[in-house]
Design a protein around this motif. Structure first.
Motif, PDB file in Angstrom:
ATOM      1  N   LEU A 181      47.258  39.871  47.783  1.00  0.00           N
ATOM      2  CA  LEU A 181      47.709  38.573  47.311  1.00  0.00           C
ATOM      3  C   LEU A 181      47.148  38.321  45.921  1.00  0.00           C
ATOM      4  CD1 LEU A 181      48.099  38.373  50.462  1.00  0.00           C
ATOM      5  CD2 LEU A 181      47.886  35.912  50.170  1.00  0.00           C
ATOM      6  N   MET A 182      48.007  37.814  45.040  1.00  0.00           N
ATOM      7  CA  MET A 182      47.640  37.582  43.640  1.00  0.00           C
ATOM      8  C   MET A 182      47.842  36.098  43.330  1.00  0.00           C
ATOM      9  SD  MET A 182      47.014  40.775  42.888  1.00  0.00           S
ATOM     10  CE  MET A 182      46.883  40.771  41.108  1.00  0.00           C
ATOM     11  N   HIS A 183      46.789  35.479  42.746  1.00  0.00           N
ATOM     12  CA  HIS A 183      46.839  34.045  42.443  1.00  0.00           C
ATOM     13  C   HIS A 183      47.106  33.825  40.959  1.00  0.00           C
ATOM     14  CE1 HIS A 183      46.078  29.808  42.592  1.00  0.00           C
ATOM     15  NE2 HIS A 183      45.041  29.891  41.789  1.00  0.00           N
ATOM     16  N   LYS A 184      48.089  32.959  40.640  1.00  0.00           N
ATOM     17  CA  LYS A 184      48.383  32.647  39.244  1.00  0.00           C
ATOM     18  C   LYS A 184      47.212  31.903  38.608  1.00  0.00           C
ATOM     19  CE  LYS A 184      53.435  32.314  39.496  1.00  0.00           C
ATOM     20  NZ  LYS A 184      54.595  31.420  39.301  1.00  0.00           N
ATOM     21  N   SER A 185      46.932  32.231  37.328  1.00  0.00           N
ATOM     22  CA  SER A 185      45.831  31.586  36.620  1.00  0.00           C
ATOM     23  C   SER A 185      46.166  31.484  35.140  1.00  0.00           C
ATOM     24  CB  SER A 185      44.531  32.372  36.805  1.00  0.00           C
ATOM     25  OG  SER A 185      43.482  31.809  36.057  1.00  0.00           O
ATOM     26  N   THR A 186      45.634  30.430  34.500  1.00  0.00           N
ATOM     27  CA  THR A 186      45.818  30.263  33.049  1.00  0.00           C
ATOM     28  C   THR A 186      44.603  30.762  32.275  1.00  0.00           C
ATOM     29  OG1 THR A 186      44.975  27.993  33.221  1.00  0.00           O
ATOM     30  CG2 THR A 186      47.364  28.299  33.354  1.00  0.00           C
ATOM     31  N   ASP A 187      43.587  31.274  32.959  1.00  0.00           N
ATOM     32  CA  ASP A 187      42.392  31.782  32.285  1.00  0.00           C
ATOM     33  C   ASP A 187      42.692  33.113  31.608  1.00  0.00           C
ATOM     34  OD1 ASP A 187      41.077  29.608  33.298  1.00  0.00           O
ATOM     35  OD2 ASP A 187      40.260  30.685  35.030  1.00  0.00           O
ATOM     36  N   LEU A 188      41.737  33.553  30.751  1.00  0.00           N
ATOM     37  CA  LEU A 188      41.833  34.887  30.152  1.00  0.00           C
ATOM     38  C   LEU A 188      41.402  35.910  31.199  1.00  0.00           C
ATOM     39  CD1 LEU A 188      40.487  34.737  26.475  1.00  0.00           C
ATOM     40  CD2 LEU A 188      42.761  35.404  27.254  1.00  0.00           C
ATOM     41  N   ILE A 189      42.356  36.684  31.661  1.00  0.00           N
ATOM     42  CA  ILE A 189      42.095  37.677  32.710  1.00  0.00           C
ATOM     43  C   ILE A 189      42.563  39.030  32.196  1.00  0.00           C
ATOM     44  CG2 ILE A 189      42.473  38.284  35.122  1.00  0.00           C
ATOM     45  CD1 ILE A 189      43.400  35.385  35.543  1.00  0.00           C
ATOM     46  N   PHE A 190      41.756  40.066  32.474  1.00  0.00           N
ATOM     47  CA  PHE A 190      42.074  41.412  31.989  1.00  0.00           C
ATOM     48  C   PHE A 190      41.984  42.411  33.136  1.00  0.00           C
ATOM     49  CE2 PHE A 190      40.317  39.020  28.436  1.00  0.00           C
ATOM     50  CZ  PHE A 190      41.231  39.266  27.430  1.00  0.00           C
ATOM     51  N   ARG A 191      42.824  43.442  33.031  1.00  0.00           N
ATOM     52  CA  ARG A 191      42.772  44.550  33.986  1.00  0.00           C
ATOM     53  C   ARG A 191      42.316  45.805  33.263  1.00  0.00           C
ATOM     54  NH1 ARG A 191      47.611  44.350  35.991  1.00  0.00           N
ATOM     55  NH2 ARG A 191      47.106  43.420  38.020  1.00  0.00           N
ATOM     56  N   LEU A 192      41.362  46.526  33.885  1.00  0.00           N
ATOM     57  CA  LEU A 192      40.819  47.761  33.330  1.00  0.00           C
ATOM     58  C   LEU A 192      40.857  48.851  34.392  1.00  0.00           C
ATOM     59  CD1 LEU A 192      37.610  46.472  31.498  1.00  0.00           C
ATOM     60  CD2 LEU A 192      39.505  47.675  30.410  1.00  0.00           C
ATOM     61  N   PRO A 193      40.888  50.122  33.971  1.00  0.00           N
ATOM     62  CA  PRO A 193      40.695  51.187  34.953  1.00  0.00           C
ATOM     63  C   PRO A 193      39.346  51.013  35.633  1.00  0.00           C
ATOM     64  CG  PRO A 193      41.491  52.087  32.885  1.00  0.00           C
ATOM     65  CD  PRO A 193      41.162  50.645  32.622  1.00  0.00           C
ATOM     66  N   ILE A 194      39.282  51.304  36.901  1.00  0.00           N
ATOM     67  CA  ILE A 194      38.046  51.072  37.637  1.00  0.00           C
ATOM     68  C   ILE A 194      36.894  51.915  37.096  1.00  0.00           C
ATOM     69  CG2 ILE A 194      38.380  52.830  39.430  1.00  0.00           C
ATOM     70  CD1 ILE A 194      37.525  50.607  41.453  1.00  0.00           C
ATOM     71  N   ALA A 195      37.235  53.040  36.419  1.00  0.00           N
ATOM     72  CA  ALA A 195      36.192  53.894  35.842  1.00  0.00           C
ATOM     73  C   ALA A 195      35.477  53.227  34.677  1.00  0.00           C
ATOM     74  CB  ALA A 195      36.806  55.215  35.382  1.00  0.00           C
ATOM     75  N   ALA A 196      36.053  52.139  34.124  1.00  0.00           N
ATOM     76  CA  ALA A 196      35.415  51.468  32.986  1.00  0.00           C
ATOM     77  C   ALA A 196      34.247  50.594  33.410  1.00  0.00           C
ATOM     78  CB  ALA A 196      36.446  50.607  32.253  1.00  0.00           C
ATOM     79  N   LEU A 197      34.108  50.340  34.694  1.00  0.00           N
ATOM     80  CA  LEU A 197      33.083  49.422  35.186  1.00  0.00           C
ATOM     81  C   LEU A 197      31.791  50.177  35.483  1.00  0.00           C
ATOM     82  CD1 LEU A 197      32.965  46.366  35.928  1.00  0.00           C
ATOM     83  CD2 LEU A 197      33.280  47.079  38.305  1.00  0.00           C
TER      84      LEU A 197
END
Length: 363
Positions: free
Chosen positions: A284-300
């Motif tokens: 489930l994905m929730h809509k948001s107006t914040d600054l949100i980013f997606r990265l490859p999991i290897a970047a964490l």
């Protein structure tokens, strides 16, 4: 590789820190460490819970085809899962009761024809003054009764699986048949087949379940403690498929056994990847107006219970603490700690982390 990393850590330590968590790194050193950077993908949704779901048809898209009369199934024309057109023959039934209905219709036709002839005769006699108006009214009443009986016989035969063309043919050639053709009410797919050749069936015995697959729903079993996060209009993504859906209803009842509530979503993208009856996992994905980013999991990178990414700066990288909103199958969603346009290390992160922690130890 371990020797290369240790050598580079020594190089970093001798260079020193320009600021806390900052790693000074030349382009050549970054190349030797195999570091690759990328701009995070900006997204508009936050991942919520993962949950099991079922693919179902809306109630108005599903039809049960029943036996119109008692009899014996002599032929089944379609297999399970077959696509059928509206009016296509699904099965045939041998029904002695059908013969009686056809005879009743032919009797009603004869009575109607006789009543019609009498009415025409008496209308002529009434105009000539030979009979009274009361006599004509009696004849007209008999005609109306015969017409109603004929309509009833036609409707009864039609409800028994006889089409209008077959009824017209029966009235024309007066040839009886004991075969009922069970036809598809819509264009769709045979979802269930209960009919078996040789089976005796009663009137209204279910034989097929046919569905129109132009619309699919997902029924998601959402844990009750996460229900407050779900909103109408939020998105649902399907694991291992490209299909996605939009939430249209959040259930108001919690199952006492599973402590979950039903969240219903309509599939509006790549529905062809799904089939009714499938059990799947969804996010489930929730809509948001914040600054949100997606990265490859290897970047964490994690350290002492906190999450970091390595942001490229002039002369190296800086370890930036971030807030993780959710982890997907191959990526991680960040909702705090990053800005638009920044470059983040997505490869060689382990070497950067080793250099970062090694420098901290030297201090």
């Amino acid at each position: 590789m371990r020797l290369v990393v240790l050598f580079l850590i020594w190089c970093f330590c001798t260079t020193g820190l320009a600021a806390e968590n900052e790693i000074q790194l030349t382009t050549e050193q970054a190349k030797r460490l195999g570091i690759r950077t990328a701009k995070p993908e900006q997204v508009a949704t936050l991942p919520l819970a993962q949950a099991p779901a079922r693919v179902v048809l809306p109630p108005q898209k599903e039809f049960v085809v029943s036996s119109p009369q008692a009899g014996v199934i002599s032929n089944v024309a379609v297999p399970l899962g077959a696509r059928v057109k509206q009016g296509e023959v699904l099965a045939r039934i041998q029904s002695p009761d059908l013969l009686a209905l056809q005879r009743a219709l032919l009797d009603a036709v004869s009575e109607f024809n006789l009543a019609e002839a009498r009415l025409k005769r008496d209308e002529t006699l009434l105009k000539e003054g030979i009979i009274s108006r009361l006599r004509w009214q009696e004849t007209k009443s008999d005609y109306d009764k015969a017409q109603a009986a004929l309509q009833t016989a036609e409707q009864t035969l039609s409800a028994s699986g006889f089409g209008q063309n077959e009824i017209r043919r029966l009235r024309a050639d007066r040839r009886l048949s004991s075969v009922i053709e069970v036809r598809a009410p819509i264009e769709g797919v045979v979802l269930e087949r209960m009919a078996v050749v040789g089976q005796r069936v009663d009137r209204l015995t279910p034989m097929f379940r046919v569905g129109k697959l132009d619309e699919l729903w997902l029924e998601v079993d959402m844990p009750q403690e996460r229900l407050h996060e779900v909103r109408i209009g939020d998105r649902v993504s399907v694991e291992n498929a490209r299909a996605s859906a939009r939430i249209i209803e959040v259930g108001q009842h919690v199952d006492p056994r599973s402590q979950s509530a039903l969240v219903r979503a309509v599939v509006d993208s790549r529905a062809e990847d799904l089939r009714p009856g499938m059990h799947i996992n969804v996010q489930l994905m929730h809509k948001s107006t914040d600054l949100i980013f997606r990265l490859p999991i290897a970047a964490l990178a994690s350290h002492e219970g906190r999450d970091y990414v390595f942001v490229q700066i002039p002369g190296g990288f800086v370890a930036r603490e971030v807030a993780v909103a959710g982890v997907e199958q191959y990526s991680v969603v960040i909702h705090e700690g990053l800005d638009v346009g920044e470059e983040v290390a997505v490869q060689g992160v382990a070497a950067l982390k080793a250099a970062w922690l090694g420098m901290g130890e030297e201090e």
